[in-house]
Structure formats: structure tokens, C-alpha cells
Design a protein around this motif. Structure first.
Motif, PDB file in Angstrom:
ATOM      1  N   PHE A  88       0.843  -1.197   0.000  1.00  0.00           N
ATOM      2  CA  PHE A  88       0.000   0.000   0.000  1.00  0.00           C
ATOM      3  C   PHE A  88       0.878   1.245   0.000  1.00  0.00           C
ATOM      4  CE2 PHE A  88      -3.360  -2.937   1.405  1.00  0.00           C
ATOM      5  CZ  PHE A  88      -4.312  -2.565   0.466  1.00  0.00           C
ATOM      6  N   PHE A 130       3.058  -0.362   3.643  1.00  0.00           N
ATOM      7  CA  PHE A 130       2.668  -1.597   4.306  1.00  0.00           C
ATOM      8  C   PHE A 130       2.432  -2.705   3.282  1.00  0.00           C
ATOM      9  CE2 PHE A 130      -0.345  -4.551   6.146  1.00  0.00           C
ATOM     10  CZ  PHE A 130       0.181  -4.747   7.412  1.00  0.00           C
ATOM     11  N   ALA A 180       0.574  -5.834   2.406  1.00  0.00           N
ATOM     12  CA  ALA A 180      -0.600  -6.590   2.853  1.00  0.00           C
ATOM     13  C   ALA A 180      -0.599  -8.014   2.312  1.00  0.00           C
ATOM     14  CB  ALA A 180      -1.873  -5.869   2.424  1.00  0.00           C
ATOM     15  N   HIS A 229      -5.922 -14.244  10.518  1.00  0.00           N
ATOM     16  CA  HIS A 229      -6.216 -13.281  11.592  1.00  0.00           C
ATOM     17  C   HIS A 229      -6.676 -11.953  10.986  1.00  0.00           C
ATOM     18  CE1 HIS A 229      -2.472 -11.112  10.692  1.00  0.00           C
ATOM     19  NE2 HIS A 229      -1.998 -12.335  10.408  1.00  0.00           N
ATOM     20  N   SER A 230      -7.198 -11.074  11.831  1.00  0.00           N
ATOM     21  CA  SER A 230      -7.599  -9.759  11.358  1.00  0.00           C
ATOM     22  C   SER A 230      -6.370  -9.017  10.857  1.00  0.00           C
ATOM     23  CB  SER A 230      -8.251  -8.989  12.505  1.00  0.00           C
ATOM     24  OG  SER A 230      -8.564  -7.702  12.087  1.00  0.00           O
ATOM     25  N   GLY A 231      -6.463  -8.479   9.657  1.00  0.00           N
ATOM     26  CA  GLY A 231      -5.329  -7.765   9.063  1.00  0.00           C
ATOM     27  C   GLY A 231      -4.406  -8.679   8.283  1.00  0.00           C
ATOM     28  N   ALA A 232      -4.795  -9.933   8.121  1.00  0.00           N
ATOM     29  CA  ALA A 232      -3.923 -10.880   7.428  1.00  0.00           C
ATOM     30  C   ALA A 232      -3.899 -10.622   5.915  1.00  0.00           C
ATOM     31  CB  ALA A 232      -4.395 -12.313   7.697  1.00  0.00           C
ATOM     32  N   GLY A 233      -4.928  -9.920   5.396  1.00  0.00           N
ATOM     33  CA  GLY A 233      -4.950  -9.614   3.963  1.00  0.00           C
ATOM     34  C   GLY A 233      -6.076 -10.304   3.211  1.00  0.00           C
ATOM     35  N   LYS A 234      -7.063 -10.840   3.935  1.00  0.00           N
ATOM     36  CA  LYS A 234      -8.169 -11.559   3.282  1.00  0.00           C
ATOM     37  C   LYS A 234      -8.966 -10.642   2.353  1.00  0.00           C
ATOM     38  CE  LYS A 234     -10.088 -12.582   7.293  1.00  0.00           C
ATOM     39  NZ  LYS A 234      -9.114 -11.954   8.235  1.00  0.00           N
ATOM     40  N   SER A 235      -9.357  -9.475   2.910  1.00  0.00           N
ATOM     41  CA  SER A 235     -10.166  -8.561   2.084  1.00  0.00           C
ATOM     42  C   SER A 235      -9.364  -8.073   0.886  1.00  0.00           C
ATOM     43  CB  SER A 235     -10.616  -7.357   2.911  1.00  0.00           C
ATOM     44  OG  SER A 235     -11.454  -7.778   3.961  1.00  0.00           O
ATOM     45  N   THR A 236      -8.102  -7.788   1.101  1.00  0.00           N
ATOM     46  CA  THR A 236      -7.244  -7.314   0.012  1.00  0.00           C
ATOM     47  C   THR A 236      -7.200  -8.345  -1.108  1.00  0.00           C
ATOM     48  OG1 THR A 236      -5.917  -6.151   1.657  1.00  0.00           O
ATOM     49  CG2 THR A 236      -4.948  -6.430  -0.522  1.00  0.00           C
ATOM     50  N   GLU A 267      -8.522  -3.655  -6.149  1.00  0.00           N
ATOM     51  CA  GLU A 267      -7.103  -3.369  -5.906  1.00  0.00           C
ATOM     52  C   GLU A 267      -6.319  -4.029  -7.035  1.00  0.00           C
ATOM     53  OE1 GLU A 267      -6.043  -1.460  -3.632  1.00  0.00           O
ATOM     54  OE2 GLU A 267      -7.433  -1.543  -1.930  1.00  0.00           O
ATOM     55  N   GLN A 326     -17.632  -6.871   3.277  1.00  0.00           N
ATOM     56  CA  GLN A 326     -17.537  -6.962   4.731  1.00  0.00           C
ATOM     57  C   GLN A 326     -18.366  -5.836   5.368  1.00  0.00           C
ATOM     58  OE1 GLN A 326     -13.474  -7.116   6.050  1.00  0.00           O
ATOM     59  NE2 GLN A 326     -14.020  -7.766   8.099  1.00  0.00           N
ATOM     60  N   GLU A 346     -16.411 -12.335   4.828  1.00  0.00           N
ATOM     61  CA  GLU A 346     -17.016 -12.582   6.138  1.00  0.00           C
ATOM     62  C   GLU A 346     -18.537 -12.439   6.088  1.00  0.00           C
ATOM     63  OE1 GLU A 346     -14.868 -10.889   9.358  1.00  0.00           O
ATOM     64  OE2 GLU A 346     -12.969 -10.958   8.265  1.00  0.00           O
TER      65      GLU A 346
HETATM   66  N1  LIG Z   1      -6.034   1.163   1.367  1.00  0.00           N
HETATM   67  C1  LIG Z   1      -5.139   0.747   2.291  1.00  0.00           C
HETATM   68  N2  LIG Z   1      -4.054   1.504   2.583  1.00  0.00           N
HETATM   69  C2  LIG Z   1      -3.153   1.088   3.476  1.00  0.00           C
HETATM   70  N3  LIG Z   1      -3.227  -0.059   4.132  1.00  0.00           N
HETATM   71  C3  LIG Z   1      -4.280  -0.872   3.901  1.00  0.00           C
HETATM   72  C4  LIG Z   1      -5.285  -0.503   2.963  1.00  0.00           C
HETATM   73  N4  LIG Z   1      -6.208  -1.499   2.921  1.00  0.00           N
HETATM   74  C5  LIG Z   1      -5.798  -2.424   3.803  1.00  0.00           C
HETATM   75  N5  LIG Z   1      -4.647  -2.066   4.377  1.00  0.00           N
HETATM   76  C6  LIG Z   1      -3.875  -2.842   5.373  1.00  0.00           C
HETATM   77  O1  LIG Z   1      -3.616  -4.108   4.821  1.00  0.00           O
HETATM   78  C7  LIG Z   1      -3.744  -5.112   5.827  1.00  0.00           C
HETATM   79  C8  LIG Z   1      -4.676  -6.178   5.349  1.00  0.00           C
HETATM   80  O2  LIG Z   1      -5.971  -5.634   5.276  1.00  0.00           O
HETATM   81  P1  LIG Z   1      -7.243  -6.516   4.964  1.00  0.00           P
HETATM   82  O3  LIG Z   1      -8.426  -5.627   4.976  1.00  0.00           O
HETATM   83  O4  LIG Z   1      -6.980  -7.290   3.735  1.00  0.00           O
HETATM   84  O5  LIG Z   1      -7.273  -7.502   6.224  1.00  0.00           O
HETATM   85  P2  LIG Z   1      -8.341  -8.628   6.559  1.00  0.00           P
HETATM   86  O6  LIG Z   1      -7.615  -9.904   6.575  1.00  0.00           O
HETATM   87  O7  LIG Z   1      -9.505  -8.523   5.676  1.00  0.00           O
HETATM   88  O8  LIG Z   1      -8.739  -8.231   8.063  1.00  0.00           O
HETATM   89  P3  LIG Z   1     -10.177  -8.309   8.752  1.00  0.00           P
HETATM   90  O9  LIG Z   1     -10.366  -9.730   9.168  1.00  0.00           O
HETATM   91  O10 LIG Z   1     -10.032  -7.419   9.936  1.00  0.00           O
HETATM   92  O11 LIG Z   1     -11.177  -7.828   7.793  1.00  0.00           O
HETATM   93  C9  LIG Z   1      -4.234  -4.412   7.081  1.00  0.00           C
HETATM   94  O12 LIG Z   1      -3.144  -4.289   7.969  1.00  0.00           O
HETATM   95  C10 LIG Z   1      -4.695  -3.056   6.607  1.00  0.00           C
HETATM   96  O13 LIG Z   1      -4.418  -2.081   7.576  1.00  0.00           O
END
Ligand SMILES: Nc1ncnc2c1ncn2[C@@H]1O[C@H](COP(=O)(O)OP(=O)(O)OP(=O)(O)O)[C@@H](O)[C@H]1O
Ligand SMILES: [Mg+2]
Lengths: 217, 302
Positions: free
Chosen positions: A11, A15, A17, A36-43, A52, A86, A163
Motif C-alpha cells: 500500500f 505496508f 498486505a 487473523h484480522s489484518g492478514a490480507g483476506k479482504s485485500t 485493488e 464486509q 465474512e
Molecule cells: N487502502 C489501504 N491503505 C493502506 N493499508 C491498507 C489498505 N487497505 C488495507 N490495508 C492494510 O492491509 C492489511 C490487510 O488488510 P485486509 O483488509 O486485507 O485484512 P483482513 O484480513 O480482511 O482483516 P479483517 O479480518 O479485519 O477484515 C491491514 O493491515 C490493513 O491495515
């Protein structure tokens, strides 16, 4: 159908992801992504819908390379990918019916045929009697189901659910997954993000586990 | 094609609903557009009237046909017959060279000088009055008559024509400059209202894009918004001009009565009104297009 090869996502803040993610999901497969939360699933899911783009590596969906797609081709890819967000992303100034109608409206459906499909989708998620309700008048779980109805109404070949059972009690969660399974049985490719990896075992589906952006073996 | 029609109908319906939701703000914006359109439109209409008025006030201009010295009496009869057939000629008068010389002697008292001439230097002439009053038609008639055989020159009362031409040229330039300046204002006004529309529809745009809306689909309602706003502004502008002329006509009537001729301001023609409406709609569309182009990319989904 969906193929990641050495995909990384950095990003703007620096960071990372996703790191060096490689996997392939065949057409008609059903799989879970957990972590885990923040692992990058949504990305990861967002990349499949070209929301993205990868910083490096390639993502190929239905034969199209996401990183190299023209801006004008993206909408047509998205019409073929149902998204359960989500954070729902419902429109609060439109009724449940109108929210589900939106994808059909965009795709230029005949309004009468569209209305029939919308009711069928609302019926599937158990919201047919709430079609005139605005999203604020719906509970968290009902909003989630409305979002699912919107994702499936255009009969996409890929369904991505971020989710989708987060706000639902165990019974409803089970019903929703049952529904996904039935879509899968008619050939829809399904990828579900969930923090809980046990669902994959229960549904005998493939499990991808993310850990700080990297795919665990 | 069907899809395209459905989309356009829906976009138009959406815009009308938006207008209905904020009637006061919508009306005020249209009024601002109307005022900026009514200035050049009103001036333009006034100019057309000045054209008519000028010809009335200066008396009808006459065209003088100077015949070639080779024109004999049968050629003169021929020309007379032709002139009398013209629909836009009200009156034809012939002054022979002898008559001309007599008049010159009598009126100007140049008898001594002319008496010294061994040959009459004057040509035969026809004087012609047009049925039209406006410069354009009279100049057109002059050009036509110029082309007749045995006619050396068709002369228009030059002072009259030049004065009118200068006046109209000045007015036309003023209309053009006003139209450009206020057209620019209209584009900016529309751009701004459309920008506000885009910001208030942020969620809608974002979600639509996420589920497969193309850029033209997202843009369409805003373009409709701009064009419709410009069109309604044009209609209101016409109303402003019409009402103003109606009010002015009271005074114009009294004024021209003093000069013992009758004249009233006439409203712009249907073509001019259509032009005004199209101009308004096009500028509105342009303002919306520029604004959407600038702001749509800011609303990329995440
Ligand atoms: N647009 C962005 N700019 C900067 N960092 C981002 C952006 N989008 C996501 N991130 C970071 O990338 C990491 C992964 O985000 P992501 O949303 O994919 O996590 P996740 O696995 O879906 O978490 P959750 O279970 O909480 O939804 C996180 O640490 C988040 O802070
Ligand atoms: Mg997430």
C-alpha cells in the motif's frame, strides 16, 4: 478461473498486505480464505474484482489479467463477479428492493424481468417480506443477507464473500453457507473469507490460510 | 439499443426526481442561468428591433440605378418592365437624363455651368423603393439589381447604409462578447452544481462502480442534469426577455408616438428561441461533462 502468481501488494504507506501469494482456484470450486484480522483476506478478494491491483506478480480472472486490464473492461468483469462486502455497502436512500435491483439496472435488464429476479433473490435470503424496507430498518444480519441477495441477483460465475456470516447467529450462518453450497453445485465458483477456519472442514472445501499477508503451506 | 433507451429513460427520471427533491435550490440555479442567458438574448432581440427602427426613422432608403449610356429607349422599357415584376420593389421612378439636367438647373441653380456644357453628362436613372425595411434585404436587392443588363451601378444611400452597418456591427460584437462571457459563467455554474451532486451521490457512485457500472453509465445522470438545467434556464431566459419587452413596449409606444410613427418591439422568432434553448442545454451539458470528468475519478472505490 482465478489464478494468483507471486502476488504482492504494497500500500502507498509502504505496508505490505500480501507477500508472494500463489494459488489457483478452478472453475466451479468452493474455497475458504482464513487468517487473523489484518492478514490480507479482504485485500485478496478485492484483487479478484479489480478493486485493488497487485504491486507485483499477476492475478488472472476468467482469463483476464487484472493488473493489465483497461479501465473500460473492468465493469464487465465485475458484472460477472458477485461481491458480498464486509461492510455491506448498501445504499441507505434506497429500499431493499431497489438495492438488489441496482446490478440489474446497471446491466440494462428489462425492468419487469428484473423485478422477478430481484424477488427470487430476496426470497432466497428470506427477505421477501421486507422488500420495501430501507436498510436502516434492517438488523445487521438482515443487511448482510440483503448484500448477499444483491451479489447473486445477476447470476455471476464467481461469488466472493467477505465474512458473510460475521453478524449472523450459528443457525443463519449455516443457512447462508448452505445457500452458497447450492450455488456452487450449479457451477458458481465461490471464495469465502472468514476468520474461522473450521467452516472449511465442515463444508469439505479447500482452505487457504493467510498469515501476515503470506499464504501458509 | 433497448438497453440504451432504458438507461436514458432511467437517467432522465432520476434527474427529474432530484429536481423535485430540491425544488427551491433547483429553481434558483435555473434562475441564475436564466439571467446570464437573458442578457445576450435580450440584447440580440433588441438589436433586431433597432434594425427595423433605424430604417423607419431614417425614411425608406432608395436604390438608384445608373443606366449605361448605351441604353436606348427600348432597353429602358425592358428594364422598367423587369423592375415592375419584382415582388420586393414597392415603387419605380424613371428620371431621364434630360429631366435630370432640368432639375439640376432648377434646384441647384447650376444653370450657368451646365449651359456651358456641350453634352449632357448625366445618365438615365431609375429610383427604386424596396418593400423591406431591413438593411439585409435592401442590400440583397441592390446586389440583384446591380446584375441587370445595361445597369452600370445600383447605388444605395450610402450614409444610411453605413451608419446602420456600423451600429449593427457594434451591437453584434457586444452580443458576441456578452454571450461568450456569460456562456462561460453558465458552464461554471453548472459545473459547480454538478460537483455538489457528485459529492452527495458519492456512495451511490462508489457502489455502482463496484457492481459493474461503466463510466458512461455513472456520468449520464449528471450530463442530463446539466443539460436539463441549461434548457430550463433557456426557457426562463426567454420568459425574462418576453416580459421585459412587454413592459418596455408601453414606453416605446409613447416615445414613437411623439415622433409620429408607430413602432413596437417584436419578440425573437421561433428559430432564435430554439437557438437560445439549444445554446443553454449545450452549455449546461458541457459544464456537467467537464465537472464529471474532473470529479469522477476522485470517487474511485476502495
Ligand atoms: N487502502 C489501504 N491503505 C493502506 N493499508 C491498507 C489498505 N487497505 C488495507 N490495508 C492494510 O492491509 C492489511 C490487510 O488488510 P485486509 O483488509 O486485507 O485484512 P483482513 O484480513 O480482511 O482483516 P479483517 O479480518 O479485519 O477484515 C491491514 O493491515 C490493513 O491495515
Ligand atoms: Mg477484511
Amino acid at each position: 478461473m482465478i489464478s494468483f502468481s507471486q502476488v504482492s501488494k504494497r500500500f502507498p504507506g509502504g505496508f505490505e498486505a500480501l507477500r508472494d501469494v500463489t494459488f489457483t482456484i478452478e472453475a466451479g470450486e468452493m474455497a475458504f480464505v482464513s487468517g487473523h484480522s489484518g492478514a490480507g483476506k479482504s485485500t485478496l478478494l478485492k484483487m479478484i474484482a479489480a478493486i485493488e491491483t497487485p504491486s507485483s506478480g499477476s492475478v488472472v480472472v476468467n482469463g483476464q489479467n487484472i493488473g493489465k486490464m483497461s479501465r473500460t473492461a473492468v465493469p464487465y468483469l465485475r458484472r460477472n463477479v458477485g461481491l458480498v462486502f464486509q461492510d455491506h455497502k448498501l445504499l441507505f436512500n434506497r429500499t431493499a428492493f431497489e438495492n438488489v435491483m441496482l446490478p440489474l439496472h446497471i446491466a440494462g435488464f428489462d425492468p419487469t424481468e428484473g423485478a422477478r429476479r430481484v424477488r427470487a433473490a430476496l426470497d432466497k435470503v428470506g427477505l421477501l417480506n421486507r422488500e420495501k424496507a430501507f436498510p436502516v430498518a434492517l438488523s445487521g444480519g438482515e443487511q448482510q443477507r440483503l448484500c448477499i441477495a444483491r451479489a447473486i441477483v445477476n447470476r455471476p460465475s464467481i461469488l466472493l464473500a467477505d465474512e458473510p456470516t460475521g453478524n449472523l447467529d450459528a443457525n443463519y450462518a449455516h443457512d447462508i453457507l448452505e445457500m452458497f453450497k447450492s450455488f456452487n453445485q450449479v457451477g458458481v465458483t465461490i471464495l469465502i473469507a472468514t476468520p474461522d477456519p473450521t467452516a472449511a472442514r465442515e463444508w469439505k472445501a479447500r482452505l487457504l490460510t493467510l498469515n501476515h499477508g503470506a499464504l501458509a503451506a | 439499443m433497448r438497453i440504451w433507451l432504458i438507461h436514458h429513460r432511467q437517467a432522465a427520471a432520476l434527474v427529474l426526481r432530484q429536481f423535485a427533491r430540491t425544488p427551491v435550490a433547483t429553481f434558483l440555479t435555473m434562475l441564475v442561468i436564466a439571467v446570464s442567458l437573458s442578457l445576450p438574448a435580450g440584447l440580440y432581440a433588441l438589436l433586431k428591433n433597432v434594425n427595423d427602427l433605424a430604417s423607419l426613422a431614417h425614411g425608406e432608403p432608395q436604390i438608384t440605378l445608373v443606366l449605361a449610356s448605351s441604353a436606348n429607349s427600348s432597353a429602358i422599357d425592358d428594364i422598367r418592365a423587369r423592375l415592375q415584376k419584382y415582388a420586393d420593389i414597392a415603387e419605380v421612378r424613371f428620371i431621364s437624363r434630360e429631366q435630370g439636367l432640368q432639375e439640376l438647373n432648377k434646384d441647384v441653380g447650376l444653370g450657368e455651368i451646365t449651359a456651358g456644357l456641350e453634352k449632357n453628362p448625366l445618365p438615365d436613372i431609375f429610383t427604386v423603393r424596396s418593400t423591406h425595411h431591413d438593411a439585409e434585404s435592401i442590400v440583397r436587392l441592390q446586389k440583384e439589381l446591380q446584375a441587370l443588363p445595361k445597369v452600370d451601378a445600383a447605388l444605395l444611400d450610402e450614409a444610411w447604409a453605413k451608419r446602420l452597418e456600423a451600429l449593427l456591427g457594434l451591437g453584434q460584437k457586444a452580443v458576441l462578447i456578452l454571450a461568450i462571457l456569460l456562456g462561460f459563467a453558465l458552464v461554471v455554474i453548472t459545473g459547480n452544481t454538478v460537483r455538489l451532486q457528485i459529492l452527495s451521490a458519492r456512495d451511490e457512485i462508489e457502489v455502482s462502480k463496484l457492481i459493474g457500472a461503466t463510466d458512461p453509465f455513472v456520468r449520464r445522470p449528471f450530463l442530463y442534469h446539466g443539460a436539463l438545467q441549461g434548457l430550463c434556464g433557456g426557457i426562463l431566459a426567454w420568459a425574462i426577455v418576453a416580459i421585459t419587452f412587454h413592459l418596455l413596449n408601453d414606453n416605446v409606444g409613447k416615445l414613437t408616438d411623439l415622433y409620429s410613427f408607430s413602432f413596437l418591439l417584436t419578440l425573437p422568432s421561433t428559430t432564435d428561441i430554439a437557438g437560445l434553448l439549444i445554446f443553454g442545454a449545450l452549455l449546461g451539458w458541457l459544464g456537467a461533462y467537464l465537472s464529471v470528468g474532473r470529479h469522477l475519478r476522485e470517487v474511485e472505490p476502495h
